[in-house]
Enzyme design. Structure first.
Site, PDB file in Angstrom:
ATOM      1  N   ASN A   1      -7.065  27.839  26.914  1.00 54.21           N
ATOM      2  CA  ASN A   1      -7.250  28.196  25.507  1.00 54.21           C
ATOM      3  C   ASN A   1      -6.664  29.575  25.220  1.00 54.21           C
ATOM      4  O   ASN A   1      -5.982  29.790  24.210  1.00 54.21           O
ATOM      5  CB  ASN A   1      -8.744  28.217  25.155  1.00 54.21           C
ATOM      6  CG  ASN A   1      -9.374  26.847  25.149  1.00 54.21           C
ATOM      7  OD1 ASN A   1      -8.701  25.832  25.041  1.00 54.21           O
ATOM      8  ND2 ASN A   1     -10.694  26.816  25.280  1.00 54.21           N
TER       9      ASN A   1
ATOM     10  N   GLY B  64     -14.403  33.510  22.134  1.00 56.95           N
ATOM     11  CA  GLY B  64     -14.079  34.488  23.178  1.00 56.95           C
ATOM     12  C   GLY B  64     -12.718  34.239  23.803  1.00 56.95           C
ATOM     13  O   GLY B  64     -11.985  35.180  24.124  1.00 56.95           O
ATOM     14  N   ASP B  65     -12.363  32.958  23.968  1.00 57.28           N
ATOM     15  CA  ASP B  65     -11.039  32.610  24.488  1.00 57.28           C
ATOM     16  C   ASP B  65      -9.960  33.072  23.516  1.00 57.28           C
ATOM     17  O   ASP B  65      -8.911  33.577  23.928  1.00 57.28           O
ATOM     18  CB  ASP B  65     -10.918  31.094  24.680  1.00 57.28           C
ATOM     19  CG  ASP B  65     -11.971  30.524  25.615  1.00 57.28           C
ATOM     20  OD1 ASP B  65     -12.549  31.308  26.402  1.00 57.28           O
ATOM     21  OD2 ASP B  65     -12.208  29.305  25.559  1.00 57.28           O
ATOM     22  N   ALA B  66     -10.221  32.876  22.222  1.00 53.81           N
ATOM     23  CA  ALA B  66      -9.243  33.285  21.214  1.00 53.81           C
ATOM     24  C   ALA B  66      -9.102  34.800  21.178  1.00 53.81           C
ATOM     25  O   ALA B  66      -7.983  35.335  21.089  1.00 53.81           O
ATOM     26  CB  ALA B  66      -9.659  32.750  19.842  1.00 53.81           C
TER      27      ALA B  66
END
Length: 375
Positions: free
Chosen positions: A69, A302-304
């Site tokens: 991601n 959080g991945d973004a």
């Protein structure tokens, strides 16, 4: 550092094919597979038919896994051919679907193919704001150091300038992580970034995590993960707040002393904390409020954030600019079902990009591509 050349960012972790199905009108799958409406579990034998069951219905497919991601997010922002992702898949149709989705996102993948295990999958049953996640890691657990060191892959490792490691990979192949860490230390211009990923990583995989800590140029996590790390560390950290924990992490012994370590801790809607090695004060970056009606899904935020932040590091942006890039991508991602990176507006920052800025990340299989934060 500014990005020069292709595939400056290399990401390593555990790829999963996400299969999303909306059960708002029919919740029979929950009962059929003995799943809770709002839960995240590892699949047992009784859950194995779930994935084909979802694929037989109206569904969405994504190229998931936390670091994948993040890799897609970074590639969404960066120039074409900037990001390479490595992990392990099986030799099956699910791996083909992952490759197709990543290709549409402009993300280069170099998967190790395991002949004995199927590609990892995560079934996501959506019911309003509830998400029932059922993950079968399978081949994602089978990554080997030999693949990283192979004649095909190692030159790509040597070419990359930034290494981003998802903490979940500590459960799979710590030697591969250490090979990247040692390569970065041997070439001080290279940057090593670690993400804590989940509270159970410092709780149950403390030893391999500790072995990576001298190599951290950047450490990314959230407040829950930071607290779990402090609890596992014990000693003087007992009862300390997140700011103090971040500062302690930043000042751990470091292999390459020419560059200060930076620790970035997100806290949802509370300010993002940034601790810099050797600096007394921990910086705070406010998180802009979003209208309630625009908030759709915080899974994968959080991945973004990591995707935008790491893209800033690759581009040689300042710390403040990189945090802003992370916040920008995270804010937009929570207005979608997971960080899709589809049809987003232009970023409010300049990059050394050549048009088109954003290739479509959509993998159209009855609907746009979706994603989620991996277990």
């Amino acid at each position: 550092m500014g990005s020069t050349g292709e595939y400056q960012l290399l990401c390593l972790e555990n790829p999963l094919l996400g299969t999303f199905h909306n059960i708002t009108l029919d919740q029979s799958l929950l009962k059929k597979y003995e799943l809770k409406a709002n839960d995240a579990i590892l699949a047992e034998e009784k859950h194995m038919p779930l994935y084909e069951d979802v694929l037989s219905r109206k569904h969405h497919l994504i190229a998931g896994g936390a670091a994948q991601n993040t890799a897609r997010g970074a590639q969404y922002v960066l120039p074409p051919k900037s990001v390479l992702y490595i992990g392990c898949v099986g030799r099956d149709e699910y791996a083909d679907l992952l490759r197709s989705a990543c290709d549409k996102a402009g993300l280069r993948v170099e998967y190790r193919v395991d002949e004995s295990q199927p590609t990892g999958k995560c079934g996501v049953l959506i019911n309003g704001s509830d998400r029932s996640l059922c993950t079968h890691l399978a081949a994602a657990n089978e990554y080997k150091l030999e693949h990283l060191k192979s004649a095909e892959i190692w030159p790509l490792v040597q070419k990359a300038k930034v290494y981003y490691i998802g903490g979940f990979h500590l459960t799979v192949c710590p030697p591969a992580i250490m090979a990247l860490a040692e390569e970065s230390a041997a070439n001080p211009e290279k940057i090593f970034i670690m993400n804590l990923s989940a509270p159970f990583i410092p709780q149950f995989f403390k030893k391999p995590l500790d072995e990576t800590s001298p190599f951290w140029d950047y450490l990314i996590g959230n407040e829950t993960e930071a607290m779990a790390w402090a609890e596992a560390e014990g000693g003087e950290l007992k009862g300390k707040g997140v700011k103090e924990i971040a500062a302690y992490m930043a000042n751990l012994p470091k292999k390459v002393e020419s560059r200060k370590r930076i620790v970035v801790i997100t806290q949802g809607t509370d300010p993002t904390l940034v601790a810099v090695q050797g600096e007394k004060d921990v910086k705070e970056f406010a998180v802009e409020a979003i209208e309630k009606e625009k908030l759709f899904d915080t899974n994968g935020a959080g991945d973004a954030f990591a995707g935008g932040f790491v893209a800033g590091i690759v581009e040689g942006k300042s710390l403040e600019e990189s945090v802003d890039m992370g916040k920008w991508l995270a804010k937009l991602s929570i207005q979608e079902l997971g960080p899709q990176y589809v049809s987003l507006p232009l970023p409010p920052f300049s990059l050394s990009l050549s048009p088109p800025l954003f290739p479509s990340a959509a993998f159209d299989h009855h609907a746009p591509q979706l994603t989620h934060n991996n277990l």
